[in-house]
Structure formats: C-alpha cells, structure tokens
Write a protein that holds these residues in place. Structure first.
Motif, PDB file in Angstrom:
ATOM      1  N   ILE A 386       0.867  -1.172   0.000  1.00 59.24           N
ATOM      2  CA  ILE A 386       0.000   0.000   0.000  1.00 59.24           C
ATOM      3  C   ILE A 386       0.899   1.215   0.000  1.00 59.24           C
ATOM      4  O   ILE A 386       1.897   1.260   0.722  1.00 59.24           O
ATOM      5  N   ASN A 387       0.601   2.178  -0.848  1.00 59.61           N
ATOM      6  CA  ASN A 387       1.368   3.424  -0.820  1.00 59.61           C
ATOM      7  C   ASN A 387       0.424   4.601  -0.653  1.00 59.61           C
ATOM      8  O   ASN A 387      -0.752   4.541  -1.015  1.00 59.61           O
ATOM      9  N   ALA A 388       0.933   5.660  -0.064  1.00 57.05           N
ATOM     10  CA  ALA A 388       0.165   6.891   0.122  1.00 57.05           C
ATOM     11  C   ALA A 388       1.004   8.048  -0.381  1.00 57.05           C
ATOM     12  O   ALA A 388       2.209   8.101  -0.140  1.00 57.05           O
ATOM     13  N   ALA A 389       0.347   8.983  -1.067  1.00 61.58           N
ATOM     14  CA  ALA A 389       1.079  10.098  -1.653  1.00 61.58           C
ATOM     15  C   ALA A 389       0.147  11.255  -1.959  1.00 61.58           C
ATOM     16  O   ALA A 389      -0.991  11.053  -2.392  1.00 61.58           O
ATOM     17  N   THR A 390       0.645  12.467  -1.756  1.00 63.92           N
ATOM     18  CA  THR A 390      -0.008  13.656  -2.297  1.00 63.92           C
ATOM     19  C   THR A 390       0.444  13.733  -3.753  1.00 63.92           C
ATOM     20  O   THR A 390       1.328  14.504  -4.107  1.00 63.92           O
ATOM     21  N   LEU A 391      -0.173  12.915  -4.608  1.00 61.62           N
ATOM     22  CA  LEU A 391       0.426  12.640  -5.917  1.00 61.62           C
ATOM     23  C   LEU A 391      -0.043  13.561  -7.027  1.00 61.62           C
ATOM     24  O   LEU A 391       0.761  14.034  -7.816  1.00 61.62           O
ATOM     25  N   THR A 392      -1.357  13.827  -7.117  1.00 61.91           N
ATOM     26  CA  THR A 392      -1.839  14.588  -8.272  1.00 61.91           C
ATOM     27  C   THR A 392      -2.911  15.596  -7.882  1.00 61.91           C
ATOM     28  O   THR A 392      -3.789  15.312  -7.071  1.00 61.91           O
ATOM     29  N   GLY A 405      -8.448   9.400  -3.433  1.00 58.54           N
ATOM     30  CA  GLY A 405      -8.476   8.397  -4.485  1.00 58.54           C
ATOM     31  C   GLY A 405      -7.908   7.064  -4.032  1.00 58.54           C
ATOM     32  O   GLY A 405      -6.910   7.004  -3.309  1.00 58.54           O
ATOM     33  N   LEU A 406      -8.545   5.992  -4.456  1.00 63.18           N
ATOM     34  CA  LEU A 406      -8.103   4.625  -4.171  1.00 63.18           C
ATOM     35  C   LEU A 406      -7.955   3.888  -5.492  1.00 63.18           C
ATOM     36  O   LEU A 406      -8.897   3.813  -6.281  1.00 63.18           O
ATOM     37  N   PHE A 407      -6.778   3.375  -5.744  1.00 60.73           N
ATOM     38  CA  PHE A 407      -6.491   2.599  -6.949  1.00 60.73           C
ATOM     39  C   PHE A 407      -5.916   1.254  -6.518  1.00 60.73           C
ATOM     40  O   PHE A 407      -5.222   1.165  -5.510  1.00 60.73           O
ATOM     41  N   SER A 408      -6.164   0.220  -7.323  1.00 59.12           N
ATOM     42  CA  SER A 408      -5.645  -1.089  -6.947  1.00 59.12           C
ATOM     43  C   SER A 408      -5.609  -2.032  -8.137  1.00 59.12           C
ATOM     44  O   SER A 408      -6.339  -1.848  -9.122  1.00 59.12           O
ATOM     45  N   THR A 473       1.982  -8.402  -7.302  1.00 57.61           N
ATOM     46  CA  THR A 473       1.777  -8.212  -5.861  1.00 57.61           C
ATOM     47  C   THR A 473       0.500  -7.411  -5.614  1.00 57.61           C
ATOM     48  O   THR A 473       0.313  -6.345  -6.218  1.00 57.61           O
ATOM     49  N   PRO A 474      -0.402  -7.892  -4.747  1.00 56.24           N
ATOM     50  CA  PRO A 474      -1.591  -7.099  -4.410  1.00 56.24           C
ATOM     51  C   PRO A 474      -1.177  -5.710  -3.907  1.00 56.24           C
ATOM     52  O   PRO A 474      -0.324  -5.598  -3.016  1.00 56.24           O
ATOM     53  N   TRP A 475      -1.799  -4.691  -4.460  1.00 53.86           N
ATOM     54  CA  TRP A 475      -1.309  -3.317  -4.230  1.00 53.86           C
ATOM     55  C   TRP A 475      -2.471  -2.330  -4.173  1.00 53.86           C
ATOM     56  O   TRP A 475      -3.440  -2.433  -4.915  1.00 53.86           O
ATOM     57  N   LEU A 476      -2.331  -1.370  -3.277  1.00 50.47           N
ATOM     58  CA  LEU A 476      -3.266  -0.253  -3.159  1.00 50.47           C
ATOM     59  C   LEU A 476      -2.482   1.046  -3.266  1.00 50.47           C
ATOM     60  O   LEU A 476      -1.407   1.184  -2.668  1.00 50.47           O
TER      61      LEU A 476
END
Length: 514
Positions: A386-392, A405-408, A473-476
């Motif tokens: 799982i990663n967290a970011a002030t991305l966009t 936003g949640l992406f996976s 790898t399961p990813w969020l």
C-alpha cells in the motif's frame, strides 16, 4: 493532553465543562427538529429541557448549546453538542462531535473538561443500528485528540490553548460494557496521538523538516514505540540502483533519506503469513524542479510528504496496538529542486526494477521516488503493498475534497481496505486502474513516461505508472493530494494538515492480523 476514563454518573463529575450529546429524533428530513439528550441523568435532562424545547438548538452535527451553573449538576457548565439525525447516528458523528466540544473549549480558556459517553437507552425510540460500544469510545477519544492540534507553532505571540486534562465519563456498570469502553479509550488515545504525530510532521516548514530531519524524527519515534529503523542516504540509493529516486534527489543541496521501519508482532507469524509493505512519498519540499510550479500556493508544498507522514503515523499506531501481522515500511524522502544538477524533461532514467522512464515533466516526481520504494519493499519481503502520496492535483478535480483516491490491482486487497473504512471513517473512492489506460504512459524512447502527456485522467495515468512497479503483488495506491490539507477551520478540526490516511492504513493492516 492528559486523558482519563472515569466510570461515574455524569452529574456528579466536578469539572469546568461537561459535554453531553443530543440527537434529533424527529421523523423525516423535513420535520421540525426534536432534540433529545443521550443521557439518563435526570438533573442534566431537567437543566436542558427548556432549551431543547425552545427551538433554539436543533442538534445538528457539531451544533452547540452552553448551559451555565445547571441545577443539580456538579459541573460549572454543561455543553450540549449535536450529533445530527438519530437515523444517521454513527461513531464517525461522535468523532466530529467530540472534536467540536474540544474546539469550543479551547478559545474560551477552558483547559479541563469532561465528555460523557452517549447513552442510547435515554432515547424514547432506540436507533435501528445501535452504536458499537468499543468503536464509539475510540471515535470519541480520537476526535478529542485530533481537535486539540493547532498549526501556529512558530508564532512568537502564540498563546497555548492546549487542553490540559480531559475526562471521558461512562455511567454504564456492566463488566463487559466497561471492558469495551476501556479498549476503545486506549485505542482512541493511541490513534489520535499518532494522527497528530503525522500532522505535526506535515506542518513543519521545509527549512526545518529536511529529508535528514525526517529520518531523525522517524528514528526517534521508532525507538520510543519499539520499531526497528534504518535510515540511509545517497550511497545506499546508488548501491541499490535507485535511479528514479536519485534523479529527483540530486537537484537539491539536501541529501535524500531512505527510511525503513520494521514491525514484528508479539506472536511470530507463520512462514506463509502475509508481510505488509507500507510505502510513503516523502518530498519535504516540491518546487516542481526544472518544470517549476507557479509561485502562488507553492508555500503549501511542504505538505508533499503527507504520504510519508501518514505511513509514519500508522507505523506508530501499529507498534502500540500490536496487530499480529508483519509490517515493513519504506519512506522515500528528498526535495525536488531546480539546480545545475537537477534532472530535466527529456531525461531517461533507469529505476531499481530495471524499467526505463522518459521524463516529460519534473513536477511528476512523486511517482518516481515511489517506483523505487515499491520495488524495494518487495525485495524486503512485502507480499502486499500500500502506498500513500499527495500525488496529483487531478484527483481533486475528479473527487473534490470529500474522498481521496483509491487505486488497486487486486479486488481482495480493496475489500480489506474498504472493511477498514468502517472503522476509520475516512472517505476513499475507488478509481479505475485497468490495462486499457496503459497506453497513456507508453514511451517511444524508453519503457514508460512519467506523465500521461494529456490533461485528461491525470490521477489514473499516475496510478498506471506506479502499477508498473508492483507486478502481480496485491497493491493499493492512495492519492491523498486533495485531502491532506484543510484550507479552513472546521468546528471539529483546525485548518492545516489533516493526517488523512493514518487511520485507514492502520485498519487495512489490522484486517490481515490473525
């Protein structure tokens, strides 16, 4: 803040301010509000009866009514805080209402107060979905702690309005009920403190919280709560071949920091048990690099390490709550600065995974550091990411400021995460991240580009970029750019860093605990 739990009748508590809650029990959305206290205390009910029937107070969420020197009550003042419609009653409403009580007290110089746990038995018609005791207790305590945070750290005329002592009062006598309240109280204190720890990091200016300083604070926190911590810099990045992370870092005078935290559960996990990898974007200041941002609003770019802060706050809570699952966290921290050494649009980078990346925009730097962080977490044994970011900024255009936003790439991982939202109370909305979007990042000179080359679907193309580095790898991916900073004060929380993600990441981890 010194918090304690007291089992007592609320009207017998000696305090400058006692908070009790009320709900609107009127049927239907358009019916005249009918406030009802959630307490079985007769003295409190008598003291508030006139004002509840006057129409002055409607019990809307966060609304307050102050009573001075109520008869038969030992408290100097009673504050009634609304929870909204009884049919909408939830622990998340309690979190906000407790915060509203603390925010009411602070500017009035009240440093000691008590908050009464709501008693549903006081209502004429019990709600269809009764409040879960432990979660409600936790939400109340979290809300109170979160509300006590202020951002004016560096004002020379700063007046300390912090709450000195806070007593949570429960009049229930059953042993099982008391045990649930006690567990909720302890968890709420830990989670509230951990969220504020993350907020304090985000609040620091870039000249104070450099990547090196972030590493020091992470190490100090780890030592305090019993986590294993390694902090390394440029030489380690070069050794690992983190070409994407290094490219972003090299434009700054400040060296980067690669922070790795490890949590081992008290009971050793089986060899085939999951290992959860928590990866955070830690850009302590983001100018945009050569693709320089506009000056307007750039001061807020100290918040670009909000994902790293969320992971550090979650790791603190994990260490103290001790879920039975192994966790490793990778924080990639640096500054994104323009200089003669800075990477350029048109450069081609080689990530740790071997993937080559064409740079179209140096302000799309967060995904570059995360690319190496995600791959490194896998090499450290993470089976779920799982990663967290002030991305966009694009995620705010898509979702506003109510949901992050949640992406996976994995439906089961999403189910775990959404199950945790029932406890965390935070808003996340799943966005598409399917193979049809991969062409948006396809490069002619390298494997992929670091932007989609178009103003459409920017949050999705960023997620697709990250997806390249997780494989099967399961990813969020949590894009929290629209939720990590609060522009205006709210009745239950101050403006500034929100600490979003701490509670949800923690709960995602706990869903994997055996």
């Amino acid at each position: 803040m010194n918090a304690e739990l007291l089992f007592s009748e609320s009207h017998d508590v000696k305090t400058p301010l006692l908070t009790v809650f009320a709900v609107d029990i009127a049927p239907g959305k358009d019916a005249t509000p009918s406030p009802a206290l959630m307490t079985t205390s007769d003295p409190l009910s008598r003291s508030a009866a006139h004002w509840l029937g006057s129409g002055e107070f409607k019990a809307a969420l966060g609304e307050s009514l102050l009573l001075h020197s109520p008869a038969g009550v030992d408290a100097e003042r009673v504050l009634v805080v609304g929870l909204g419609k009884v049919k909408s009653l939830s622990p998340h409403a309690l979190r906000k209402a407790a915060g509203a009580a603390v925010r009411f007290a602070k500017p009035r110089g009240i440093r000691n107060l008590a908050i009464k746990f709501p008693n549903e038995r006081a209502l004429a018609d019990e709600p269809e979905n009764p409040l879960p005791v432990e979660l409600s207790a936790r939400a109340l305590v979290e809300g109170a702690y979160i509300a006590d945070f202020e951002i004016d750290t560096y004002r020379s005329d700063r007046k300390d309005t912090s709450i000195e002592s806070l007593t949570f009062v429960s009049s229930e006598r059953g042993r099982t009920h008391r045990a649930e309240v006690q567990r909720g109280f302890e968890a709420g204190r830990i989670v509230g403190e951990s969220q504020n720890f993350a907020r304090a990091l985000v609040n620091e200016p870039g000249n104070v919280l450099t990547p090196t300083e972030l590493g020091k604070r992470a190490a100090a926190m780890a030592e305090e709560v019993g986590l294993h911590c390694d902090v390394s810099s440029t030489q380690m990045l070069e050794h690992l071949g983190m070409g994407a992370f290094l490219a972003v870092a090299k434009g700054s005078y400040e060296p980067p920091a690669l922070i790795v935290l490890r949590y081992e559960p008290p009971t050793p996990a089986p060899a085939n048990a999951p290992v959860l990898g928590l990866v955070g974007k830690g850009i302590t200041f983001d100018t945009g690099g050569i693709s320089l941002k506009p000056a307007d609003g750039m001061d807020k770019m100290k918040y670009d390490m909000g994902g790293a802060a969320a992971m550090l706050g979650a790791m603190r809570a994990i260490a103290l709550l001790k879920p039975n699952v192994r966790v490793v966290s990778v924080i990639c921290s640096c500054e994104n600065m323009p200089s003669g050494r800075a990477y350029r649009p048109g450069d081609v980078l080689k990530a740790m995974s071997g993937t080559t990346i064409e740079v179209l925009n140096t302000d799309a730097e967060g995904r570059l550091v995360l690319a190496d962080g995600l791959h490194y977490a896998k090499t450290l044994g993470a089976t779920h990411l799982i990663n967290a970011a002030t991305l966009t900024g694009a995620i705010g255009v898509a979702l506003g400021q109510l949901n992050a936003g949640l992406f996976s790439n994995d439906d089961e991982a999403v189910i775990h995460f959404q199950r945790g939202l029932e406890t965390s109370g935070e808003g996340f909305w799943r966005m598409p991240c399917t193979d049809e979007y991969r062409d948006t990042i396809k490069s002619s000179i390298g494997d992929i580009m670091n932007t989609g080359g178009s103003r459409y679907g920017g949050a999705i193309s960023a997620a697709m970029f990250l997806k390249e580095f997780v494989g099967d790898t399961p990813w969020l991916h949590l894009d929290i750019a629209n939720m990590a900073w609060i522009d205006d004060n709210k009745p239950w929380i101050s403006k500034g860093p929100s600490g979003v993600g701490v509670r949800s990441i923690l709960e995602w981890v706990r869903t994997y605990a055996s």
